[in-house]
Motif scaffolding. Structure first.
Motif, PDB file in Angstrom:
ATOM      1  N   GLN A  47      38.124  24.937  42.301  1.00  0.00           N
ATOM      2  CA  GLN A  47      38.177  23.732  43.132  1.00  0.00           C
ATOM      3  C   GLN A  47      38.193  24.079  44.614  1.00  0.00           C
ATOM      4  N   MET A  48      38.851  25.188  44.956  1.00  0.00           N
ATOM      5  CA  MET A  48      38.858  25.611  46.370  1.00  0.00           C
ATOM      6  C   MET A  48      37.458  26.047  46.802  1.00  0.00           C
ATOM      7  N   ILE A  49      36.801  26.805  45.945  1.00  0.00           N
ATOM      8  CA  ILE A  49      35.447  27.282  46.277  1.00  0.00           C
ATOM      9  C   ILE A  49      34.465  26.109  46.321  1.00  0.00           C
ATOM     10  N   LEU A  50      34.586  25.215  45.340  1.00  0.00           N
ATOM     11  CA  LEU A  50      33.697  24.048  45.313  1.00  0.00           C
ATOM     12  C   LEU A  50      33.886  23.223  46.593  1.00  0.00           C
TER      13      LEU A  50
ATOM     14  N   LEU B  46      44.913  37.220  42.970  1.00  0.00           N
ATOM     15  CA  LEU B  46      44.437  37.119  41.582  1.00  0.00           C
ATOM     16  C   LEU B  46      43.900  38.466  41.090  1.00  0.00           C
ATOM     17  N   LYS B  47      43.267  39.171  42.038  1.00  0.00           N
ATOM     18  CA  LYS B  47      42.718  40.485  41.689  1.00  0.00           C
ATOM     19  C   LYS B  47      43.849  41.486  41.463  1.00  0.00           C
ATOM     20  N   GLU B  48      44.829  41.438  42.373  1.00  0.00           N
ATOM     21  CA  GLU B  48      45.963  42.361  42.251  1.00  0.00           C
ATOM     22  C   GLU B  48      46.745  42.097  40.960  1.00  0.00           C
ATOM     23  N   ALA B  49      46.814  40.824  40.585  1.00  0.00           N
ATOM     24  CA  ALA B  49      47.537  40.472  39.354  1.00  0.00           C
ATOM     25  C   ALA B  49      46.673  40.711  38.109  1.00  0.00           C
ATOM     26  N   LYS B  50      45.469  41.211  38.329  1.00  0.00           N
ATOM     27  CA  LYS B  50      44.508  41.533  37.261  1.00  0.00           C
ATOM     28  C   LYS B  50      44.110  40.311  36.431  1.00  0.00           C
ATOM     29  N   VAL B  51      44.032  39.161  37.097  1.00  0.00           N
ATOM     30  CA  VAL B  51      43.607  37.946  36.396  1.00  0.00           C
ATOM     31  C   VAL B  51      42.071  37.836  36.467  1.00  0.00           C
ATOM     32  N   PHE B  52      41.522  38.070  37.673  1.00  0.00           N
ATOM     33  CA  PHE B  52      40.069  38.006  37.838  1.00  0.00           C
ATOM     34  C   PHE B  52      39.557  39.220  38.604  1.00  0.00           C
ATOM     35  N   THR B  53      38.245  39.465  38.436  1.00  0.00           N
ATOM     36  CA  THR B  53      37.600  40.586  39.127  1.00  0.00           C
ATOM     37  C   THR B  53      36.574  40.041  40.136  1.00  0.00           C
ATOM     38  N   ASP B  54      36.022  40.917  40.948  1.00  0.00           N
ATOM     39  CA  ASP B  54      34.982  40.493  41.904  1.00  0.00           C
ATOM     40  C   ASP B  54      33.817  39.814  41.190  1.00  0.00           C
ATOM     41  N   LYS B  55      33.514  40.313  39.996  1.00  0.00           N
ATOM     42  CA  LYS B  55      32.396  39.745  39.236  1.00  0.00           C
ATOM     43  C   LYS B  55      32.714  38.289  38.860  1.00  0.00           C
ATOM     44  N   ASP B  56      33.964  38.052  38.460  1.00  0.00           N
ATOM     45  CA  ASP B  56      34.375  36.673  38.139  1.00  0.00           C
ATOM     46  C   ASP B  56      34.213  35.781  39.378  1.00  0.00           C
ATOM     47  N   PHE B  57      34.618  36.316  40.558  1.00  0.00           N
ATOM     48  CA  PHE B  57      34.516  35.509  41.788  1.00  0.00           C
ATOM     49  C   PHE B  57      33.060  35.143  42.047  1.00  0.00           C
ATOM     50  N   GLU B  58      32.170  36.095  41.809  1.00  0.00           N
ATOM     51  CA  GLU B  58      30.733  35.803  42.013  1.00  0.00           C
ATOM     52  C   GLU B  58      30.277  34.696  41.076  1.00  0.00           C
ATOM     53  N   GLU B  59      30.797  34.708  39.871  1.00  0.00           N
ATOM     54  CA  GLU B  59      30.413  33.655  38.910  1.00  0.00           C
ATOM     55  C   GLU B  59      30.926  32.286  39.347  1.00  0.00           C
ATOM     56  N   PHE B  60      32.161  32.267  39.889  1.00  0.00           N
ATOM     57  CA  PHE B  60      32.706  30.995  40.407  1.00  0.00           C
ATOM     58  C   PHE B  60      31.798  30.447  41.505  1.00  0.00           C
TER      59      PHE B  60
ATOM     60  N   ALA C 268      29.737  26.940  41.469  1.00  0.00           N
ATOM     61  CA  ALA C 268      29.983  25.915  42.494  1.00  0.00           C
ATOM     62  C   ALA C 268      28.704  25.635  43.291  1.00  0.00           C
ATOM     63  N   THR C 269      27.930  26.690  43.564  1.00  0.00           N
ATOM     64  CA  THR C 269      26.676  26.500  44.307  1.00  0.00           C
ATOM     65  C   THR C 269      25.749  25.588  43.504  1.00  0.00           C
ATOM     66  N   ALA C 270      25.667  25.829  42.201  1.00  0.00           N
ATOM     67  CA  ALA C 270      24.788  25.006  41.354  1.00  0.00           C
ATOM     68  C   ALA C 270      25.288  23.556  41.338  1.00  0.00           C
TER      69      ALA C 270
END
Ligand SMILES: Cc1ncc(C[n+]2csc(CCOP(=O)(O)OP(=O)(O)O)c2C)c(N)n1
Ligand SMILES: [Mg+2]
Length: 380
Positions: free
Chosen positions: A75-78, A334-348, A352-354
């Motif tokens: 939601q923040m990225i969108l 989120l990355k430090e807590a090992k919830v998401f990775t850079d790849k996940d961020f790219e997918e978000f 959102a872009t779409a």
């Protein structure tokens, strides 16, 4: 969102727009344009405080499930990408009239509104696109409303400042500074009168705090125990006027004491801090209707509106605040807590872009309202 991409895009696109490419201090003989440092918020100090809090942010992250955290970040990225697109299509002449963007303040709407439950309400000022989407109004309907199209959220008749959905509990979208504070107080009154345990989030800017309605509303809410959470989004400027020039005290949360109300200062760049402060306020409100004043401090990266020449602050000041970008801070944790990775961020970002592209296409292809609509829904 990969760190560098988020930072680069924001800086190059938004700072130029915010300052109109002019970062010089105005001449001394033009006091209305004089650049005044707000001096009420030291970015370095805030960064140091955040770093100290980092551990507690990670601890709060661990209390939530991955899906919910992903939705918060999405939601923040969108919101960020939607608003950037608004600026782009506004400059192309596709959106007319006023248009106030929310870039930089996303953590406030996401952290607070995503703590609500069914039947809770929210209401805000003219800076309302992101709040409207979090409330559940589709990006297509928000974009089409901005275009003035018949398929817009309110049939193309409200435009940027008047998103609204009774069904989603989102009561606008208000152009009169502070006007929504009285309406929000009334919404909380209705929730209490009907015997529900629901609450109202009432958002407004720091300049609205100087309006009489703020004081009248807080007095009544505390006296009558109305479940209203007053969220002052302190972005430090009311149009081109810094808070320092317009307000005798810098600590807005303290004003709650004047009404024996709970008040709290919150770092608006930290979405988890916003969420937790809102949850504390919600708990008070659901229990016995006690209201709260939250001063959530952030910074708007863009001008006041799309027509703001931005001569009252420097590009350096904007860049300084962007170093504490709320999306980047959240991603890092989120990355430090090992919830998401850079790849996940790219997918978000890709998702959102779409979604934003789909909204623009929908608005582009939608018809304008029919002439017969000219006299419908007219109350004055
Ligand atoms: C009663 C009233 N007075 C003046 C204005 C003009 N005006 C529009 S926005 C604004 C500044 C409000 O700043 P703030 O409350 O800090 O909100 P922000 O725009 O920073 O989100 C002013 C003075 C208005 N819309 N309504
Ligand atoms: Mg403001």
């Amino acid at each position: 969102m990969p760190k560098t991409a988020a930072r680069q895009k924001t800086e190059t696109k938004t700072t130029k727009a915010a300052t109109n490419g002019n970062n010089k201090t105005a001449p001394k003989d033009a006091p209305e344009n004089e650049v005044v440092e707000t001096g009420i918020y030291d970015v370095k100090q805030a960064q140091a405080e955040f770093n100290k809090r980092r551990k507690s942010q990670i601890a709060s992250i661990k209390k939530l499930d991955k899906e919910f955290l992903g939705e918060m970040l999405y939601q923040m990225i969108l919101g960020r990408l939607f608003e950037r697109k608004c600026a782009e299509v506004y400059r192309m002449g596709k959106i007319g009239g006023f248009c106030h963007l929310y870039i930089g303040q996303e953590a406030i709407a996401v952290g607070s509104m995503m703590a609500l439950k069914e039947g809770d309400y929210s209401i805000t000022s003219y800076r309302d696109h992101v709040q409207a989407m979090i409330a559940g109004i589709k990006p297509e309907a928000v974009m089409a409303e901005l275009y003035g199209k018949a398929t817009g959220n309110v049939g193309g008749k409200g435009g940027s400042m008047h998103m609204f959905s009774k069904e989603k509990g989102f009561f606008g979208g208000h152009g009169i500074v502070g006007g929504q504070i009285g309406v929000g107080t009334g919404m909380a009154y209705a929730q209490k009168y009907k015997g529900t345990d629901n609450v109202t989030l009432c958002f407004f800017g720091e300049a609205a705090v100087n309006q009489g309605i703020f004081h009248e509303s807080l007095n009544m809410a505390q006296l009558w125990k109305l479940p209203c959470i007053y969220i002052c989004e302190n972005n430090q400027y009311g149009m081109g006027t810094s808070q320092k020039r317009a307000m005798s005290i810098s600590n807005i949360a303290k004003k709650a004491e004047g009404y024996a109300m709970a008040g709290e200062f919150v770092d608006g760049m930290d979405v988890m801090a916003v969420r937790e402060a809102t949850l504390r306020a919600i708990e008070r409100a659901r229990k016995d209707g006690s209201p709260t004043l939250l001063e959530i401090r952030a910074y708007r990266y863009m001008g006041h509106s799309m027509s703001d020449p931005g001569k009252y602050r420097t590009t350096e000041e904007i860049k300084k605040y962007q170093e504490r970008d709320p999306i980047i801070l959240f991603q890092d944790s989120l990355k430090e807590a090992k919830v998401f990775t850079d790849k996940d961020f790219e997918e978000f970002v890709a998702r959102a872009t779409a979604e934003v592209e789909k909204a623009v296409q929908f608005a582009d292809e939608s018809p304008f309202p029919d002439e017969s609509e000219l006299f419908t829904d007219v109350f004055a």
